[in-house]
Design an enzyme around this catalytic site. Structure first.
Site, PDB file in Angstrom:
ATOM      1  N   CYS A  41      29.237  40.901  24.703  1.00 49.38           N
ATOM      2  CA  CYS A  41      30.580  41.319  25.153  1.00 49.38           C
ATOM      3  C   CYS A  41      30.454  42.230  26.366  1.00 49.38           C
ATOM      4  CB  CYS A  41      31.336  42.026  24.034  1.00 49.38           C
ATOM      5  SG  CYS A  41      32.047  40.922  22.800  1.00 49.38           S
TER       6      CYS A  41
ATOM      7  N   GLY B  25      16.232  32.921  13.707  1.00 51.42           N
ATOM      8  CA  GLY B  25      15.823  33.919  14.690  1.00 51.42           C
ATOM      9  C   GLY B  25      16.956  34.458  15.531  1.00 51.42           C
TER      10      GLY B  25
ATOM     11  N   ASN C  12      20.887  29.328  17.649  1.00 52.96           N
ATOM     12  CA  ASN C  12      20.172  29.987  16.564  1.00 52.96           C
ATOM     13  C   ASN C  12      21.219  30.667  15.699  1.00 52.96           C
ATOM     14  OD1 ASN C  12      17.650  29.275  17.623  1.00 52.96           O
ATOM     15  ND2 ASN C  12      17.631  31.068  18.962  1.00 52.96           N
TER      16      ASN C  12
ATOM     17  N   CYS D 101      28.888  45.094  21.117  1.00 56.65           N
ATOM     18  CA  CYS D 101      28.157  43.823  21.243  1.00 56.65           C
ATOM     19  C   CYS D 101      27.579  43.679  22.660  1.00 56.65           C
ATOM     20  CB  CYS D 101      29.102  42.671  20.928  1.00 56.65           C
ATOM     21  SG  CYS D 101      28.413  41.056  21.317  1.00 56.65           S
TER      22      CYS D 101
ATOM     23  N   HIS E 298      22.071  28.146  23.885  1.00 50.10           N
ATOM     24  CA  HIS E 298      20.949  28.152  24.820  1.00 50.10           C
ATOM     25  C   HIS E 298      20.916  26.799  25.524  1.00 50.10           C
ATOM     26  CE1 HIS E 298      18.588  31.632  23.052  1.00 50.10           C
ATOM     27  NE2 HIS E 298      19.382  31.352  22.043  1.00 50.10           N
TER      28      HIS E 298
ATOM     29  N   ASP F 181      19.104  33.707  30.629  1.00 47.66           N
ATOM     30  CA  ASP F 181      18.438  34.463  29.569  1.00 47.66           C
ATOM     31  C   ASP F 181      17.437  35.428  30.209  1.00 47.66           C
ATOM     32  OD1 ASP F 181      17.764  33.757  26.261  1.00 47.66           O
ATOM     33  OD2 ASP F 181      16.467  35.122  27.380  1.00 47.66           O
TER      34      ASP F 181
ATOM     35  N   HIS G 165      26.286  31.894  20.916  1.00 45.60           N
ATOM     36  CA  HIS G 165      25.865  31.466  22.246  1.00 45.60           C
ATOM     37  C   HIS G 165      25.074  30.172  22.149  1.00 45.60           C
ATOM     38  CE1 HIS G 165      22.920  34.276  20.545  1.00 45.60           C
ATOM     39  NE2 HIS G 165      21.983  33.561  21.126  1.00 45.60           N
TER      40      HIS G 165
ATOM     41  N   HIS H 282      34.811  37.310  21.270  1.00 45.01           N
ATOM     42  CA  HIS H 282      33.696  37.599  20.369  1.00 45.01           C
ATOM     43  C   HIS H 282      33.834  36.857  19.054  1.00 45.01           C
ATOM     44  CE1 HIS H 282      30.463  39.993  18.533  1.00 45.01           C
ATOM     45  NE2 HIS H 282      31.188  39.851  17.442  1.00 45.01           N
TER      46      HIS H 282
HETATM   47  P1  5GP Z   1      19.152  34.346  19.848  1.00 40.04           P
HETATM   48  O1  5GP Z   1      20.129  35.376  19.323  1.00 40.04           O
HETATM   49  O2  5GP Z   1      19.752  32.986  19.905  1.00 40.04           O
HETATM   50  O3  5GP Z   1      17.873  34.342  19.092  1.00 40.04           O
HETATM   51  O4  5GP Z   1      18.742  34.709  21.324  1.00 40.04           O
HETATM   52  C1  5GP Z   1      19.270  35.751  22.076  1.00 40.04           C
HETATM   53  C2  5GP Z   1      18.769  35.583  23.467  1.00 40.04           C
HETATM   54  O5  5GP Z   1      19.335  36.605  24.267  1.00 40.04           O
HETATM   55  C3  5GP Z   1      17.254  35.698  23.625  1.00 40.04           C
HETATM   56  O6  5GP Z   1      16.733  34.495  24.173  1.00 40.04           O
HETATM   57  C4  5GP Z   1      17.064  36.896  24.552  1.00 40.04           C
HETATM   58  O7  5GP Z   1      16.021  36.707  25.482  1.00 40.04           O
HETATM   59  C5  5GP Z   1      18.413  37.017  25.225  1.00 40.04           C
HETATM   60  N1  5GP Z   1      18.763  38.387  25.583  1.00 40.04           N
HETATM   61  C6  5GP Z   1      18.621  39.490  24.819  1.00 40.04           C
HETATM   62  N2  5GP Z   1      19.064  40.572  25.463  1.00 40.04           N
HETATM   63  C7  5GP Z   1      19.493  40.142  26.676  1.00 40.04           C
HETATM   64  C8  5GP Z   1      20.061  40.827  27.816  1.00 40.04           C
HETATM   65  O8  5GP Z   1      20.276  42.034  27.825  1.00 40.04           O
HETATM   66  N3  5GP Z   1      20.378  40.054  28.894  1.00 40.04           N
HETATM   67  C9  5GP Z   1      20.167  38.707  28.908  1.00 40.04           C
HETATM   68  N4  5GP Z   1      20.482  38.054  30.031  1.00 40.04           N
HETATM   69  N5  5GP Z   1      19.636  38.029  27.863  1.00 40.04           N
HETATM   70  C10 5GP Z   1      19.303  38.758  26.756  1.00 40.04           C
HETATM   71 ZN    ZN Z   2      30.437  39.969  21.464  1.00 38.12          ZN
END
Ligand code: 5GP
Ligand code: ZN
Length: 114
Positions: A9, A95, A89, A6, A104, A32, A102, A48
């Site tokens: 994680c 999405g 989300n 993950c 946001h 983010d 998590h 997790h």
């Molecule tokens: P969701 O799963 O709620 O759609 O959003 C996942 C969020 O994780 C996205 O806004 C994306 O920009 C962020 N994200 C994806 N990969 C990484 C990463 O490696 N590092 C960080 N800091 N954020 C990430």
């Molecule tokens: Zn995890």
């Protein structure tokens, strides 16, 4: 997806870099990577859990802490007065990309729905 693979994680364990905003024994928060507002921070439990359907696996105090930390971050980053959104989300239509629960925390500009 288990804890070994993950992405979040790995970020929590600091095997991957992130811009850490807050951490304690139970909750971790980081910017983010693709921030869509002046403030865009992700707040995660260290433990997790994939999504809201698994939230029962978290101790109640951790679930509560996620929201408290969201508010503390909003204060720390100066968006408490202007207001901010806390968004989860959950699943495909929402999405969700990363299947580690998590929040946001988004602020610093006028936000609409959804
Ligand atoms: P969701 O799963 O709620 O759609 O959003 C996942 C969020 O994780 C996205 O806004 C994306 O920009 C962020 N994200 C994806 N990969 C990484 C990463 O490696 N590092 C960080 N800091 N954020 C990430
Ligand atoms: Zn995890």
């Amino acid at each position: 997806m288990d804890e070994k693979d993950c992405l979040f994680c790995k970020i929590v364990r600091k095997e991957m870099d992130s811009n850490v905003v807050y951490e304690d024994d139970e909750v971790f928060a980081f910017e983010d990577i693709n921030g869509r507002a002046p403030v865009h921070v992700l707040v995660v439990p260290r433990q997790h859990v994939a999504n809201l359907e698994e939230i029962g696996a978290l101790p109640d105090r951790v679930t509560k802490r996620l929201f408290e930390v969201a508010s503390e971050i909003a204060r720390k980053l100066g968006v408490l007065d202007g207001g901010y959104a806390v968004r989860i989300n959950n699943g495909k239509d929402a999405g969700q990309e990363i299947f580690h629960l998590h929040l946001h925390v988004i602020g610093g500009k006028r936000l609409g729905m959804p």
